[in-house]
Every structure is written in structure tokens, then in C-alpha cells.
Design a protein around this motif. Structure first.
Motif, PDB file in Angstrom:
ATOM      1  N   GLY A  53       3.666  11.871  -2.390  1.00  7.67           N
ATOM      2  CA  GLY A  53       3.351  10.497  -2.810  1.00  7.67           C
ATOM      3  C   GLY A  53       3.842   9.437  -1.990  1.00  7.67           C
ATOM      4  O   GLY A  53       4.692   9.407  -0.833  1.00  7.67           O
ATOM      5  N   HIS A  71       2.155   0.157  -3.776  1.00 10.84           N
ATOM      6  CA  HIS A  71       2.595   0.060  -5.121  1.00 10.84           C
ATOM      7  C   HIS A  71       4.250  -0.229  -5.313  1.00 10.84           C
ATOM      8  O   HIS A  71       4.986  -0.144  -4.389  1.00 10.84           O
ATOM      9  CB  HIS A  71       2.375   1.720  -5.719  1.00 10.84           C
ATOM     10  N   GLN A  75       3.267   6.528  -5.907  1.00 10.97           N
ATOM     11  CA  GLN A  75       2.241   6.754  -6.335  1.00 10.97           C
ATOM     12  C   GLN A  75       1.253   7.809  -5.349  1.00 10.97           C
ATOM     13  O   GLN A  75       1.684   8.142  -4.168  1.00 10.97           O
ATOM     14  CB  GLN A  75       1.058   5.787  -6.497  1.00 10.97           C
TER      15      GLN A  75
END
Length: 424
Positions: A53, A71, A75
Motif C-alpha cells: 500500500g 491519502h 491505502q
């Protein structure tokens, strides 16, 4: 993906592999897929492998960075939206990256031509029931979309079963607006039916397109029953207009056919649904009258249709019935002239036929007379060509001496032609 695309992607992956051979800390490449198409936009999903991620995801067209999503927490995936303008290029190969990972495989978005999302239509009155003469208000609202897909115009259509619909109001041009209003005044039952709305906009690569139609709204026009007009006697002759019992205390109006303004208007009582009008003291022979009634429904008025016309006869002893106006006399004179001309033409045709028959008869008589005269002439000529009657007579020539001299001889007779004195 075409064969060239596969080769191009393979070369990119090989280059990435060799470039990353000396960098053991490089993250594995994500995957880039197309997940949705909305109008002229395409949604792409950049997803890291399981267990990986990042905070930053990047989208590239070839090697050019075109979008970044950051983000607040790590994520595994990010969604990118491509608009028609972003895809309006010959190089439509895209890849993505998260953090400092390897690049994903290249992919080419597939843009399908689908109409924009349908708008929402509501009408006032919300019940959809309306009377003739009332006004309907339509509110058409498009879904909230980015500014790149704002509507340019709204259309309101009345749709019959099996048809695409016909416009019932001029198109409303809008600017930076998601909604529009239409007002339609009903005239009769024919204005009832199914109404829809849609909007138009211009999209890259597609030009001007229409959205899908809204959910239809059904309109029912409830007409007032047609009144009846008749001549009745209530002490004296009057014109009585009778409406519907469902609408007492209505307003009744009497009209002379061909005029827009009523001659008289009366309101019925609380328990009645009719009105009586006295016959005018002076009127023209053959005058036609009609009546109409109206009721108030809410804040608007509903009007019935006109009654069947009634001819007002001459009522002797009570009213003065005047002759028809000059215009009607002119029409009558025209009819008389046309009839006279027709009779004259017919008479000339009969005379012509008789003249022709008489001429043929006279000609035949003359021919027969000429034949009789010729026959008489030839009979006269033939009567003159008869045979001449030639009579033979015996004649004695000489004396007795001569007779004695030739005695013993045979007597000789010579024919003598006895010609008639004249020939007839």
C-alpha cells in the motif's frame, strides 16, 4: 489490447526490470483496470498487490504524470477519473504507480457511447389532475455532475404510446444550471397524457447528445360536462342553460354565435346548476345562441365547452324579429344568381339538342323529296322511249288494164310504212 500494445507493455516491463535490478527496495508493480464508464468519463482503479500500500498514487499517460491522489493513511488502492478532454489524444496508454513502486502494465481505456444520466421531473399540481384552462408547472432537474458535463438546454415532451414524444414547450437554454421550469396551459382533454423531460449537453468526441428521458408523469385533464341550451316557457319564453349537477352555483354565460363577449352572465344559486336568460326584444331572424359555464377550482377557473347552438325563431306578439342582415342577403342573391345561371345553361343545352334534331329531320325530308323528284323525272324519260307501231297495208297499183295485162301473174304487194302524224 492490440498486439502492438502487448509488445509495448512488454518492453516497458523489461526496462523496469533491468532498471530495478540494482534497487532491492523497489515495491512490486500495481495493477491498473477500468472499472466504470459514466457519460464521457472513465474511472480507473490503481491497486497495489496484496500486502502492499501507500499514501501517494500517480497516474501516467505514457511517462507523463497527469493525476495524483494522496491519502491521509496508507491505502491499497486509488481511483482516477478520466474525462473526455484527458482522453482526447492519440496516445491513450495509461499506467499507475504507488509510492516509489514499479509502474503498472499499460492499458487503454474503452470509452462506450452511453447517454448521460436521466433527469428528475415533477409537476404541480402533484396529483396530476387538472381542469381545462388551468396551468401546469413542470420542474426538470438534472443530476449533479462536474462542470464539464453541465446541461446546455432542457426539453419537455408529451409522449404517446409507441412514440419518442413531441415538444410541448420551447427548449429552455441554461448556463451553469442543473434545472429548468416549464409552464403549460391546458385547453382540453387532449392535453392529458404522459410527460417527460431530458437535457442536452456537448461531450468531447461525441458532440451534442441527449440524456435519457426522465420518469414520466401522468396528467389527467378533467373536463366539465358540456351544458345544454334550450327554449323553455316560464311565464314567457326564455333561454335556459343547464350545466352539471356536480358544480352548483356556477357562472353561466350566453353567447351569440360568432361573438367573443357574452351577451349576459348569471350565477346560479347554491342549490341550482342552471340559469335562465330572457330572449332579446330585438334579434335577427335565424340568430344562433350558445352558452357556457365556469367554476372556480382552487385558485384557478375551469371553463366548460360551448353548448350546441340553438336557432332563435320569430316569436310573434312578444318580440320584434328583424330580417337577416345584408351579408346574408348577399349570400342568398349569390345563390339565386348561381341557380339562374345553371338554369340558363340547361335551357341552352335543351334548345341546342332540339335545334339539332329539327335540322336532321329537315335534312332527311329534303333528301326524300329530292329522291322522289328524280324518280318522277326518270319515269317521264322512259315513257318517251316507246316502240313505233309500223302497220303493213296492201295497196293495189294500176287499172283494170294493167290488171289484165298482168293477169295470170302473181299480184305484187309492197309494204307501205304508215308513219304516224306525230310521236308522243
Amino acid at each position: 489490447m492490440s498486439f502492438c500494445g502487448y509488445i509495448f507493455t512488454a518492453l516497458i516491463i523489461i526496462l523496469q526490470h533491468f532498471c530495478a535490478a540494482g534497487q532491492p527496495s523497489v515495491l512490486e508493480a500495481p495493477t491498473l483496470t477500468q472499472v466504470a464508464v459514466r457519460g464521457s468519463s472513465v474511472e480507473l482503479l490503481c491497486q497495489a498487490p496484496q500486502g502492499y500500500g501507500g499514501l501517494i498514487f500517480k497516474l501516467f499517460r505514457l511517462r507523463k504524470l497527469i493525476d495524483t491522489i494522496q491519502h491521509s493513511t496508507e491505502q491499497r488502492e486509488a481511483r482516477f477519473v478520466l474525462w473526455g478532454k484527458d482522453m482526447d489524444s492519440n496516445n491513450t496508454w495509461y499506467c499507475c504507480q504507488y509510492q516509489n513502486s514499479m509502474y503498472s502494465s499499460y492499458m487503454e481505456p474503452k470509452v462506450s457511447i452511453s447517454p448521460p444520466t436521466s433527469p428528475h421531473l415533477v409537476v404541480e399540481p402533484s396529483s396530476g389532475h387538472i381542469m381545462p384552462g388551468q396551468t401546469m408547472s413542470f420542474h426538470c432537474q438534472a443530476p449533479h455532475v462536474p462542470e464539464k458535463e453541465l446541461p446546455e438546454a432542457f426539453l419537455l415532451l408529451k409522449r404517446a404510446r409507441g412514440t419518442s414524444g413531441t415538444m410541448v414547450a420551447p427548449a429552455k437554454l441554461v448556463s451553469q444550471s442543473h434545472q429548468s421550469h416549464f409552464t403549460v396551459r391546458t385547453m382540453g382533454r387532449e392535453d392529458g397524457g404522459e410527460y417527460i423531460c431530458l437535457y442536452q449537453l456537448t461531450l468531447p468526441k461525441m458532440g451534442q447528445v441527449n440524456s435519457t428521458a426522465s420518469q414520466p408523469v401522468h396528467i389527467t385533464v378533467k373536463e366539465l360536462p358540456v351544458p345544454t341550451l334550450s327554449i323553455s316557457r316560464h311565464g314567457s319564453e326564455v333561454l335556459e342553460c343547464v350545466g352539471s349537477p356536480s358544480y352548483p352555483q356556477a357562472f353561466f354565460s350566453l353567447f351569440c354565435v360568432g361573438t367573443l363577449s357574452p351577451q349576459a352572465t348569471h350565477q346560479a344559486s347554491l342549490t341550482q346548476h342552471s340559469a335562465r336568460f330572457p330572449i332579446p326584444t330585438r334579434y335577427e331572424h335565424g340568430t344562433l345562441f350558445q352558452c357556457q359555464y365556469s367554476v372556480q377550482l382552487g385558485n384557478s377557473w375551469a371553463y366548460s365547452k360551448m353548448s350546441t347552438p340553438v336557432t332563435l325563431p320569430c316569436i310573434k306578439g312578444h318580440h320584434l324579429c328583424m330580417p337577416s342582415p345584408a351579408g346574408n342577403t348577399g349570400n342568398t342573391d349569390l345563390a339565386l344568381i348561381v341557380g339562374s345561371v345553371s338554369a340558363g345553361v340547361l335551357f341552352l343545352m335543351v334548345v341546342s339538342l332540339l335545334s339539332f334534331a329539327v335540322h336532321r329531320h329537315v335534312k332527311a325530308m329534303a333528301e326524300r323529296r329530292r329522291q322522289r323528284e328524280q324518280e318522277k323525272f326518270w319515269q317521264h324519260v322512259h315513257s318517251r322511249d316507246h316502240i313505233v307501231d309500223l302497220t303493213l297495208q296492201r295497196v293495189d297499183i294500176g287499172s283494170e288494164d294493167f290488171g289484165r295485162t298482168f293477169r295470170g301473174r302473181a299480184s305484187v304487194s309492197e309494204p307501205i310504212y304508215n308513219c304516224p302524224d306525230n310521236l308522243h
